[in-house]
Enzyme design. Structure first.
Site, short mmCIF file in Angstrom:
data_model
loop_
_atom_site.label_atom_id
_atom_site.label_comp_id
_atom_site.label_asym_id
_atom_site.label_seq_id
_atom_site.Cartn_x
_atom_site.Cartn_y
_atom_site.Cartn_z
N THR A 241 4.25 2.64 5.48
CA THR A 241 2.86 2.19 5.63
C THR A 241 2.14 3.15 6.57
O THR A 241 2.71 3.58 7.57
CB THR A 241 2.76 0.75 6.18
OG1 THR A 241 1.39 0.51 6.58
CG2 THR A 241 3.64 0.50 7.39
N ARG B 238 -5.70 -2.07 8.50
CA ARG B 238 -5.80 -3.52 8.29
C ARG B 238 -6.05 -4.29 9.59
O ARG B 238 -7.17 -4.48 10.01
CB ARG B 238 -4.55 -4.03 7.58
CG ARG B 238 -4.75 -5.39 6.98
CD ARG B 238 -4.07 -5.57 5.67
NE ARG B 238 -2.67 -5.19 5.63
CZ ARG B 238 -1.96 -5.19 4.52
NH1 ARG B 238 -2.50 -5.59 3.38
NH2 ARG B 238 -0.71 -4.83 4.53
N ASP C 96 2.26 -0.45 11.79
CA ASP C 96 2.19 -1.81 12.35
C ASP C 96 3.51 -2.57 12.21
O ASP C 96 3.52 -3.78 12.08
CB ASP C 96 1.05 -2.59 11.69
CG ASP C 96 1.22 -2.71 10.18
OD1 ASP C 96 2.08 -2.00 9.61
OD2 ASP C 96 0.49 -3.51 9.57
N ASP D 218 5.36 -4.72 6.05
CA ASP D 218 6.03 -5.97 6.46
C ASP D 218 6.02 -7.04 5.36
O ASP D 218 6.96 -7.83 5.27
CB ASP D 218 5.46 -6.51 7.78
CG ASP D 218 3.97 -6.74 7.74
OD1 ASP D 218 3.33 -6.40 6.72
OD2 ASP D 218 3.43 -7.26 8.73
N ARG E 253 0.94 -5.03 -5.62
CA ARG E 253 1.10 -6.26 -4.85
C ARG E 253 1.38 -7.35 -5.87
O ARG E 253 0.72 -7.41 -6.91
CB ARG E 253 -0.17 -6.52 -4.02
CG ARG E 253 -0.32 -5.43 -2.94
CD ARG E 253 -1.32 -5.82 -1.86
NE ARG E 253 -1.15 -4.96 -0.68
CZ ARG E 253 -1.87 -3.87 -0.43
NH1 ARG E 253 -2.81 -3.48 -1.26
NH2 ARG E 253 -1.66 -3.17 0.67
N ASP F 268 -0.14 2.30 8.47
CA ASP F 268 -0.71 1.53 9.59
C ASP F 268 0.12 1.57 10.88
O ASP F 268 -0.37 1.18 11.93
CB ASP F 268 -0.88 0.06 9.20
CG ASP F 268 -1.94 -0.14 8.14
OD1 ASP F 268 -2.64 0.83 7.81
OD2 ASP F 268 -2.07 -1.27 7.64
N GLY G 295 0.84 -1.21 0.00
CA GLY G 295 0.00 0.00 0.00
C GLY G 295 0.87 1.25 0.00
O GLY G 295 1.86 1.31 0.72
#
Ligand code: ADP
Ligand code: F6P
Length: 330
Positions: A129, A175, A133, A107, A76, A131, A15
């Site tokens: 990202t 996500r 995360d 990741d 992707r 996120d 993303g």
């Protein structure tokens, strides 16, 4: 110090996130300043497998630091999870004399970077990202812009929610991680912040508290819901039915991934892109650039991927004090 690499590739994968362009620019400009050639690879690992790449010079990255998205495009690429395609990608790098690679992504992209490194291409990953995360780092490129975009959107929703005396559920991205929800929820004064990490799925508790708060004069109710929890539409219908309060759900979606990066995202992305090149110059491979305890550092990719990240405990603690989740019912 002599460069351990002569020509590097740079790609963005997974993303996109605001600030990726600042990272690309930093990679290109830092490399060129050391006399290292750079090629930009289009559409992440997909473009690498198609040998879709072009040389980059200082002008290639002019006027991009303030723009969201990625000038290299992103994709992707499921094929890249297969060893035969990882070998093919390494062979393409060798054929093009690319002896170092910078991968900007999340990741999943790091796992790809680890494979490329195993195939003999020195690879450094940079966390891109929205996120947040990635466990080894307190910062990921794009998170700051995304939370500011979401916060501004929630401020706007609050205006109309207040005018109509409604309840608003706002679904934010992330996500399987609740960082965007946690930060935007605190920043926008939400009454409830629902994350996969902490929400037990019991909407009736929220309904009870909304009724109590309405009875003491609260005119609007903002619920920030993380994408991982989902079901915002169903939740809105359930709350409206049980409370009689008009309830609307808004899914902010991909708007959170775009827009001009904030100052922080531009500066940190620049620092991370530049550090990736420094590490390649030192002959390092299989590393992730990170920001930890006020410094830009690097970790082994395997080690980074094995770390676990939860929500920030102290932010979780204050969330309980600042939202309705801990208000007394009496
Ligand atoms: P992100 O990098 O944002 O986490 P994805 O999880 O979609 O996004 O991963 C981006 C790309 O990284 C994938 O499309 C694939 O090309 C590559 N990738 C993901 N997982 C692996 C893996 N286990 N091995 C090799 N490549 C991978
Ligand atoms: O990982 C970043 C992210 O924006 C997540 O928050 C979200 O779940 C996902 O990407 C959406 O991906 P796509 O671009 O495939 O819709």
């Amino acid at each position: 110090m002599e460069n351990k690499v002569k020509k590097i590739g740079v790609l963005t994968s997974g993303g996109d996130s605001p600030g990726m362009n600042a990272a690309i620019r930093a990679v290109v400009r830092t490399a060129l300043s050391y006399g290292i050639e750079v090629v930009g690879i289009k559409r992440g690992y997909a473009g690498l497998l198609e040998e879709d790449m072009e040389p980059m010079n200082t002008i290639s990255v002019s006027d991009i630091i303030h723009i969201g998205g990625t000038i290299l495009y992103t994709a992707r690429c499921l094929e890249f999870k297969e060893p035969e395609y990882q070998k093919k990608a390494a062979d393409i790098c060798k054929k093009n004399n690319i002896d170092g690679m910078v991968v900007v992504g999340g990741d999943g992209s790091f796992r790809g970077g680890m494979r490329l490194s195993e195939q003999g291409i020195n690879t450094i990953c940079v966390p891109g990202t929205i996120d947040l995360d990635i466990a080894c780092t307190e910062y990921t490129i794009g998170f700051d812009t995304a939370i500011n975009t979401a916060m501004e959107a929630i401020d706007k929703l609050r205006d109309t929610s207040e005018s109509h005396e409604r309840c608003s559920i706002v679904e934010v991205m992330g996500r399987s991680a609740g960082h965007i929800a946690q930060w935007t929820g605190i920043a926008s004064g939400a009454e409830y912040i629902l994350t996969t990490e902490e929400f037990d799925g019991d909407v009736t508790k929220i309904i009870d508290k909304i009724l109590v708060r309405r009875a003491i004069g609260k005119k609007n109710h903002i619920i920030v819901n993380a994408e991982g929890v989902g079901n915002s539409m169903e939740m809105a219908a359930e709350i409206q039915k049980a409370t009689g309060i008009e309830t609307r759900a808004t899914i902010l979606g991909h708007i959170q991934r775009g827009g001009n990066p904030t100052c922080k995202d531009r500066v940190y992305a620049s620092a991370m892109g530049a550090l990736a090149v420094e590490l390649l110059r030192e002959g390092k491979t299989n590393r992730v650039v990170a920001y930890k305890h006020g410094e830009f550092v690097d970790f082994d990719i395997q080690e980074a991927l094995s770390m676990e990240k939860g929500l920030t405990p102290y932010l979780s603690h204050i969330t309980k004090r600042l939202t309705s989740s801990s208000y007394r019912m009496d």
